[in-house]
Design an enzyme around this catalytic site. Structure first.
Site, short mmCIF file in Angstrom:
data_model
loop_
_atom_site.label_atom_id
_atom_site.label_comp_id
_atom_site.label_asym_id
_atom_site.label_seq_id
_atom_site.Cartn_x
_atom_site.Cartn_y
_atom_site.Cartn_z
N SER A 41 -79.42 15.22 19.79
CA SER A 41 -78.52 16.37 19.92
C SER A 41 -79.18 17.49 20.72
O SER A 41 -78.56 18.09 21.61
CB SER A 41 -78.12 16.89 18.54
OG SER A 41 -77.39 15.92 17.82
N ARG B 67 -79.92 26.02 17.60
CA ARG B 67 -79.40 25.61 16.29
C ARG B 67 -77.96 26.08 16.08
O ARG B 67 -77.17 25.40 15.43
CB ARG B 67 -80.32 26.11 15.17
CG ARG B 67 -81.59 25.30 15.06
CD ARG B 67 -82.40 25.62 13.83
NE ARG B 67 -83.51 24.67 13.72
CZ ARG B 67 -83.46 23.52 13.09
NH1 ARG B 67 -82.33 23.15 12.49
NH2 ARG B 67 -84.50 22.72 13.03
N HIS C 193 -75.99 23.61 17.98
CA HIS C 193 -76.04 22.33 17.26
C HIS C 193 -75.11 22.34 16.06
O HIS C 193 -74.44 21.35 15.76
CB HIS C 193 -77.48 22.06 16.82
CG HIS C 193 -77.66 20.77 16.08
ND1 HIS C 193 -78.05 20.73 14.77
CD2 HIS C 193 -77.50 19.49 16.47
CE1 HIS C 193 -78.13 19.47 14.38
NE2 HIS C 193 -77.80 18.69 15.39
#
Length: 335
Positions: free
Chosen positions: A142, A165, A168
């Site tokens: 990812s 993050r 993500h």
């Protein structure tokens, strides 16, 4: 005054080439923000601009916003559409016509283009590979994809893992451009964690997603009072949201700690008021509530406080984003 929207596209002889305009119109209708949303074509397809304007006026709508769904400015934007609007103004002098800008060169277009590029390459790059099932391999893959979609080289080094993050957690590459960091935000968050201070959240969903092991190892706690009986009782008595009262009742626990708000704009507004009054003294505020009512306003208000913060300036946000930011800070604090 009632408002009608006219979306204008070029038009195609192929009916399938015109479907996109109607889909965008449907998306805007679903927002329930305007009284009428219609699509019109400049040429080669129906309905035309005049027909759509007539339809809107016949519904008693006298403010019409004309939106050219054209990527770049050209004769259609500069000449053709304004002339068409003047013709309709002459027919309907009681109507007000407003001309919106075309789509233009916008970062969001670049992000869409990046997504389309990735979609075109994904089969070539990953087609035929076995399905990934190991958790860390999924995370690594990812982040490789995120690195290909967005360039964070110009971003401060400590901001990068937080942005990654957030992307993500949401699948939304816009966070590469719309997360806003107070200059001292990341440092303040890391110090607070290492000093064993608490993390206060607005809702239990944020609390549940935070990696509590390292927080407790540092000596801190993750606290959310929104479901406590006293909060519900005071909220009912005062006629306020539980999120507001939970912030009021968490003043002592949040001192020198981190407050993470991902759901409730009212919690962020209340926290800002408490900070300005000198009653609340967190080290860092992560203000990323999602919503249509108050979310944007609360985030703009946050930028006026003296406390370090991480936020954005649109309706997007949510518990997953707040959690991702906190967990990124925890990972940085452990390094």
């Amino acid at each position: 005054m009632k408002t009608g929207i006219v979306l204008i596209s070029h038009g195609s002889k192929l009916s399938s080439g015109n479907d996109g305009l109607f889909k965008v119109a449907d998306m805007l209708r679903a927002m329930n923000r305007w009284d009428m949303v219609e699509g019109a074509f400049l040429q080669l397809a129906e309905p035309g601009f005049g027909e759509v304007v007539k339809r809107i006026v016949e519904h008693g709508i006298h403010r019409i916003v004309v939106v050219p769904l054209l990527l770049f400015k050209g004769n259609h934007v500069y000449k053709d559409i304004p002339e068409m609007m003047e013709n309709e103004k002459a027919k309907y002098p009681q109507a007000e016509f407003l001309y919106a800008d075309n789509i233009g060169a916008d970062e969001r277009i670049a992000l869409i283009a990046a997504d389309r590029i990735y979609e075109a390459l994904i089969e070539k790059q990953y087609g035929g590979k076995p399905r990934i099932e190991q958790p860390q391999d999924i995370v690594d893959e990812s982040f490789e994809i995120i690195d290909k979609l967005v360039d964070l080289q110009s971003v401060p080094e400590l901001h990068r893992p937080i942005i990654q993050r957030a992307i993500h957690a949401t699948g939304d590459t816009e966070y590469a451009y719309n997360l806003i960091f107070h200059p001292k935000a990341v440092g303040a968050g890391i110090r607070s964690l290492k000093d064993g201070k608490n993390i206060v959240t607005d809702v239990n969903m944020v609390k549940s997603g935070i990696n509590k092991g390292p927080v407790e190892k540092f000596g801190g706690k993750i606290i959310c009072k929104i479901a406590e009986k006293s909060v519900a009782e005071d909220a009912n008595r005062l006629g306020k949201t539980r999120a507001i009262v939970a912030m009021q009742q968490s003043i002592h626990e949040m001192k020198d700690g981190i407050v993470a708000i991902g759901n409730a704009p009212t919690a962020l507004f209340e926290l800002i008021d408490l900070i300005k009054k000198g009653l609340a003294q967190p080290a860092l505020v992560i203000g990323i509530p999602v919503g249509f009512v108050g979310a944007v306003e609360a985030k703009y208000a946050l930028k006026d406080v003296s406390i370090p913060y991480i936020t954005n300036t649109n309706r997007k946000g949510g518990s997953a984003v707040a959690v991702s930011i906190v967990n990124a800070l925890i990972k940085l604090a452990k390094e």
